[in-house]
Write a protein that holds these residues in place. Sequence first.
Motif, PDB file in Angstrom:
ATOM      1  N   ARG A 251      -7.186   8.478   0.255  1.00  0.00           N
ATOM      2  CA  ARG A 251      -7.338   8.816   1.658  1.00  0.00           C
ATOM      3  C   ARG A 251      -6.324   9.870   2.033  1.00  0.00           C
ATOM      4  O   ARG A 251      -5.200   9.854   1.568  1.00  0.00           O
ATOM      5  CB  ARG A 251      -7.116   7.582   2.543  1.00  0.00           C
ATOM      6  CG  ARG A 251      -8.087   6.455   2.259  1.00  0.00           C
ATOM      7  CD  ARG A 251      -7.720   5.266   3.103  1.00  0.00           C
ATOM      8  NE  ARG A 251      -8.654   4.192   2.909  1.00  0.00           N
ATOM      9  CZ  ARG A 251      -8.537   3.267   1.978  1.00  0.00           C
ATOM     10  NH1 ARG A 251      -7.512   3.301   1.147  1.00  0.00           N
ATOM     11  NH2 ARG A 251      -9.420   2.304   1.856  1.00  0.00           N
ATOM     12  N   HIS A 252      -6.745  10.790   2.895  1.00  0.00           N
ATOM     13  CA  HIS A 252      -5.812  11.785   3.392  1.00  0.00           C
ATOM     14  C   HIS A 252      -5.028  11.199   4.558  1.00  0.00           C
ATOM     15  O   HIS A 252      -5.576  10.500   5.404  1.00  0.00           O
ATOM     16  CB  HIS A 252      -6.557  13.032   3.887  1.00  0.00           C
ATOM     17  CG  HIS A 252      -7.031  13.894   2.766  1.00  0.00           C
ATOM     18  ND1 HIS A 252      -6.179  14.443   1.858  1.00  0.00           N
ATOM     19  CD2 HIS A 252      -8.273  14.283   2.401  1.00  0.00           C
ATOM     20  CE1 HIS A 252      -6.868  15.163   0.982  1.00  0.00           C
ATOM     21  NE2 HIS A 252      -8.147  15.059   1.291  1.00  0.00           N
ATOM     22  N   LEU A 253      -3.758  11.507   4.635  1.00  0.00           N
ATOM     23  CA  LEU A 253      -2.917  11.032   5.723  1.00  0.00           C
ATOM     24  C   LEU A 253      -2.456  12.213   6.553  1.00  0.00           C
ATOM     25  O   LEU A 253      -1.837  13.131   6.033  1.00  0.00           O
ATOM     26  CB  LEU A 253      -1.681  10.317   5.168  1.00  0.00           C
ATOM     27  CG  LEU A 253      -1.943   9.104   4.279  1.00  0.00           C
ATOM     28  CD1 LEU A 253      -0.628   8.644   3.691  1.00  0.00           C
ATOM     29  CD2 LEU A 253      -2.586   8.005   5.078  1.00  0.00           C
ATOM     30  N   PHE A 254      -2.787  12.218   7.831  1.00  0.00           N
ATOM     31  CA  PHE A 254      -2.315  13.254   8.726  1.00  0.00           C
ATOM     32  C   PHE A 254      -1.221  12.651   9.578  1.00  0.00           C
ATOM     33  O   PHE A 254      -1.408  11.631  10.235  1.00  0.00           O
ATOM     34  CB  PHE A 254      -3.474  13.794   9.580  1.00  0.00           C
ATOM     35  CG  PHE A 254      -4.485  14.512   8.735  1.00  0.00           C
ATOM     36  CD1 PHE A 254      -4.313  15.849   8.422  1.00  0.00           C
ATOM     37  CD2 PHE A 254      -5.568  13.835   8.209  1.00  0.00           C
ATOM     38  CE1 PHE A 254      -5.237  16.504   7.615  1.00  0.00           C
ATOM     39  CE2 PHE A 254      -6.481  14.481   7.405  1.00  0.00           C
ATOM     40  CZ  PHE A 254      -6.315  15.815   7.112  1.00  0.00           C
TER      41      PHE A 254
ATOM     42  N   TYR B 285       4.955   2.753  -2.415  1.00  0.00           N
ATOM     43  CA  TYR B 285       3.801   3.653  -2.252  1.00  0.00           C
ATOM     44  C   TYR B 285       4.294   5.089  -2.257  1.00  0.00           C
ATOM     45  O   TYR B 285       5.293   5.429  -1.619  1.00  0.00           O
ATOM     46  CB  TYR B 285       3.087   3.361  -0.928  1.00  0.00           C
ATOM     47  CG  TYR B 285       1.983   4.348  -0.600  1.00  0.00           C
ATOM     48  CD1 TYR B 285       0.671   4.085  -0.965  1.00  0.00           C
ATOM     49  CD2 TYR B 285       2.262   5.545   0.058  1.00  0.00           C
ATOM     50  CE1 TYR B 285      -0.346   5.003  -0.677  1.00  0.00           C
ATOM     51  CE2 TYR B 285       1.258   6.457   0.348  1.00  0.00           C
ATOM     52  CZ  TYR B 285      -0.043   6.182  -0.028  1.00  0.00           C
ATOM     53  OH  TYR B 285      -1.043   7.080   0.252  1.00  0.00           O
ATOM     54  N   PHE B 286       3.565   5.953  -2.976  1.00  0.00           N
ATOM     55  CA  PHE B 286       3.920   7.374  -2.974  1.00  0.00           C
ATOM     56  C   PHE B 286       2.655   8.219  -3.093  1.00  0.00           C
ATOM     57  O   PHE B 286       1.736   7.880  -3.848  1.00  0.00           O
ATOM     58  CB  PHE B 286       4.860   7.709  -4.136  1.00  0.00           C
ATOM     59  CG  PHE B 286       5.220   9.172  -4.199  1.00  0.00           C
ATOM     60  CD1 PHE B 286       6.136   9.713  -3.301  1.00  0.00           C
ATOM     61  CD2 PHE B 286       4.632  10.006  -5.130  1.00  0.00           C
ATOM     62  CE1 PHE B 286       6.452  11.063  -3.336  1.00  0.00           C
ATOM     63  CE2 PHE B 286       4.942  11.362  -5.177  1.00  0.00           C
ATOM     64  CZ  PHE B 286       5.853  11.885  -4.287  1.00  0.00           C
TER      65      PHE B 286
ATOM     66  N   ILE C  91      -1.987   1.520   2.900  1.00  0.00           N
ATOM     67  CA  ILE C  91      -0.936   2.275   3.576  1.00  0.00           C
ATOM     68  C   ILE C  91      -1.194   2.381   5.074  1.00  0.00           C
ATOM     69  O   ILE C  91      -0.259   2.473   5.869  1.00  0.00           O
ATOM     70  CB  ILE C  91      -0.783   3.680   2.935  1.00  0.00           C
ATOM     71  CG1 ILE C  91       0.503   4.365   3.413  1.00  0.00           C
ATOM     72  CG2 ILE C  91      -1.997   4.538   3.210  1.00  0.00           C
ATOM     73  CD1 ILE C  91       1.783   3.651   3.018  1.00  0.00           C
ATOM     74  N   GLU C  92      -2.492   2.324   5.470  1.00  0.00           N
ATOM     75  CA  GLU C  92      -2.771   2.395   6.909  1.00  0.00           C
ATOM     76  C   GLU C  92      -2.242   1.165   7.641  1.00  0.00           C
ATOM     77  O   GLU C  92      -1.865   1.255   8.815  1.00  0.00           O
ATOM     78  CB  GLU C  92      -4.268   2.591   7.186  1.00  0.00           C
ATOM     79  CG  GLU C  92      -5.180   1.571   6.553  1.00  0.00           C
ATOM     80  CD  GLU C  92      -5.744   2.043   5.240  1.00  0.00           C
ATOM     81  OE1 GLU C  92      -6.940   1.821   4.998  1.00  0.00           O
ATOM     82  OE2 GLU C  92      -4.993   2.625   4.447  1.00  0.00           O
ATOM     83  N   GLU C  93      -2.214   0.022   6.953  1.00  0.00           N
ATOM     84  CA  GLU C  93      -1.660  -1.179   7.574  1.00  0.00           C
ATOM     85  C   GLU C  93      -0.157  -1.027   7.783  1.00  0.00           C
ATOM     86  O   GLU C  93       0.384  -1.422   8.815  1.00  0.00           O
ATOM     87  CB  GLU C  93      -1.941  -2.402   6.700  1.00  0.00           C
ATOM     88  CG  GLU C  93      -3.392  -2.836   6.684  1.00  0.00           C
ATOM     89  CD  GLU C  93      -3.588  -4.119   5.892  1.00  0.00           C
ATOM     90  OE1 GLU C  93      -2.605  -4.880   5.718  1.00  0.00           O
ATOM     91  OE2 GLU C  93      -4.727  -4.363   5.440  1.00  0.00           O
ATOM     92  N   VAL C  94       0.505  -0.463   6.785  1.00  0.00           N
ATOM     93  CA  VAL C  94       1.947  -0.223   6.905  1.00  0.00           C
ATOM     94  C   VAL C  94       2.211   0.740   8.052  1.00  0.00           C
ATOM     95  O   VAL C  94       3.118   0.527   8.868  1.00  0.00           O
ATOM     96  CB  VAL C  94       2.521   0.355   5.590  1.00  0.00           C
ATOM     97  CG1 VAL C  94       4.011   0.626   5.733  1.00  0.00           C
ATOM     98  CG2 VAL C  94       2.265  -0.599   4.431  1.00  0.00           C
TER      99      VAL C  94
ATOM    100  N   VAL D 244      -0.266   7.241  -5.566  1.00  0.00           N
ATOM    101  CA  VAL D 244       0.182   6.232  -6.514  1.00  0.00           C
ATOM    102  C   VAL D 244       0.532   4.959  -5.743  1.00  0.00           C
ATOM    103  O   VAL D 244       1.461   4.950  -4.939  1.00  0.00           O
ATOM    104  CB  VAL D 244       1.418   6.712  -7.305  1.00  0.00           C
ATOM    105  CG1 VAL D 244       1.845   5.648  -8.320  1.00  0.00           C
ATOM    106  CG2 VAL D 244       1.125   8.021  -8.020  1.00  0.00           C
ATOM    107  N   ASN D 245      -0.240   3.915  -6.003  1.00  0.00           N
ATOM    108  CA  ASN D 245      -0.020   2.657  -5.290  1.00  0.00           C
ATOM    109  C   ASN D 245      -0.416   1.483  -6.196  1.00  0.00           C
ATOM    110  O   ASN D 245      -1.592   1.189  -6.347  1.00  0.00           O
ATOM    111  CB  ASN D 245      -0.843   2.626  -4.001  1.00  0.00           C
ATOM    112  CG  ASN D 245      -0.469   1.469  -3.112  1.00  0.00           C
ATOM    113  OD1 ASN D 245       0.595   0.877  -3.239  1.00  0.00           O
ATOM    114  ND2 ASN D 245      -1.355   1.136  -2.180  1.00  0.00           N
ATOM    115  N   PRO D 246       0.555   0.858  -6.866  1.00  0.00           N
ATOM    116  CA  PRO D 246       1.991   1.028  -6.603  1.00  0.00           C
ATOM    117  C   PRO D 246       2.705   1.956  -7.591  1.00  0.00           C
ATOM    118  O   PRO D 246       2.315   2.067  -8.742  1.00  0.00           O
ATOM    119  CB  PRO D 246       2.527  -0.395  -6.790  1.00  0.00           C
ATOM    120  CG  PRO D 246       1.643  -0.971  -7.866  1.00  0.00           C
ATOM    121  CD  PRO D 246       0.282  -0.368  -7.643  1.00  0.00           C
ATOM    122  N   LEU D 247       3.763   2.585  -7.069  1.00  0.00           N
ATOM    123  CA  LEU D 247       4.783   3.196  -7.908  1.00  0.00           C
ATOM    124  C   LEU D 247       5.814   2.083  -8.062  1.00  0.00           C
ATOM    125  O   LEU D 247       6.530   1.755  -7.117  1.00  0.00           O
ATOM    126  CB  LEU D 247       5.387   4.422  -7.224  1.00  0.00           C
ATOM    127  CG  LEU D 247       6.573   5.085  -7.935  1.00  0.00           C
ATOM    128  CD1 LEU D 247       6.174   5.612  -9.294  1.00  0.00           C
ATOM    129  CD2 LEU D 247       7.149   6.210  -7.081  1.00  0.00           C
TER     130      LEU D 247
END
Length: 433
Positions: free
Chosen positions: A21-24, A154-155, A178-181, A243-246
């Motif tokens: 997913r892209h994160l803006f 997460y990275f 990551i959206e939950e975080v 990368v999830n998880p790093l």
Amino acid sequence: MMAAPMASRAVLRGLRGASGRHLFLDKSKAVCLDPRRWLNLQEYQSKKLMQESGVAVQRFFVADSSSGALEAAKKLNAKEIVLKAQILAGGRGKGVFDSGLRGGVHLTKDPLVVGELANKMLGFHLTTKQTPKEGVKVKMVMVAEALDISRETYFAILMDRACNGPVMVGSPQGGMDIEEVAARTPELIFKEVIDIYEGVRDDQALRMAANLGFKGPLERQAADQIKRLYDLFLKVDATQVEVNPLGETPEGRVVCFDAKINFDDNAEFRQKDVFAMDDMTESDPIETEAARYDLKYIGLDGNIACFVNGAGLAMATCDIIYLHGGKPANFLDLGGGVKESQVYQAFKLLSADPKVEAILVNIFGGIVNCAIIANGITKACRELGLKVPLVVRLEGTNVQEARRILSESGLPIVSASDLDDAAKKAVGSIGKK
């Protein structure tokens, strides 16, 4: 609102194979946006690309037979082995095989068990929450060294419009969405804007590693992995490496346990080896055929075919059909440089779908010549012997000539004055249900 779910659904149906997913990002939070993705790589293929760039991944082999899986397990000589079915869908761990085996991911310390499990995976269909009802046939398994994870982070590296280039995004809260975080604890989302000319600087990599919670020697090790991931990002013309998880192991190693890579489709001409890895066997045959003619097609569950230029216009068309009580049968985007042959092929695909009871053409001629569309429509109608109602709405470049072509064709084509009128006529042509 009824329209919004259809637009979201059209995009989500385009995500074949668990893409990233892209994160803006703004100053306080990250917003996730799911991209449409055409190139799908299996997990082992992504790991292979990472391995070639010096990124730390688990030792692994791939096999297409139970004997090959058993040999791979013995060759690993690991304390514990993880066996993963390779399909382009998420939720494998909770999936079910038609062989009766439950779960597409298994852990074992006995190499002999790997062969037995692979025998119940290979050649059988695995059904998960992301596959069709009949599941997907498993043709390959990955046999990997199982490593304990003492801590997950997460990275990701991605292209961000707001920053006009690549951005690193990280969080010490890995192993989850990551959206939950971002929604619950936005202060745990860290970002570093990358200068495209300088690349990832040492101070940036070390700062990100520290923000991810790596300490002592692990901080330098994590920074090195971050720089190697950026090298991979550039090397394969990626739009995102997630990368999830790093993770950090009890033995003091930093390892990339799972990765999702998105690629720039426009770079295919110089990434031929990467794009040659694309596994099309799991794709919808109609979508695959459409891609041959540079048509973006996503099949939906309705009965009104949408034939549109531009993704935004396609989504709006799907939504307004839904708003008027109809159900779109597809999401078909002709794009910008439309040729008459593409119009013909598009009609061929649409008319071959037995669910289609009407076709709605909605074209805005900006860089597209409406007369080309009109000629393609009339040719297709005559040669394919179109049997379903056809509603056409054209606006823009050379539209008067296009309307003349349609009106003088003698074909039963219904013209529409605007999008709302077109949707009403398309839905009305088959009757509201």
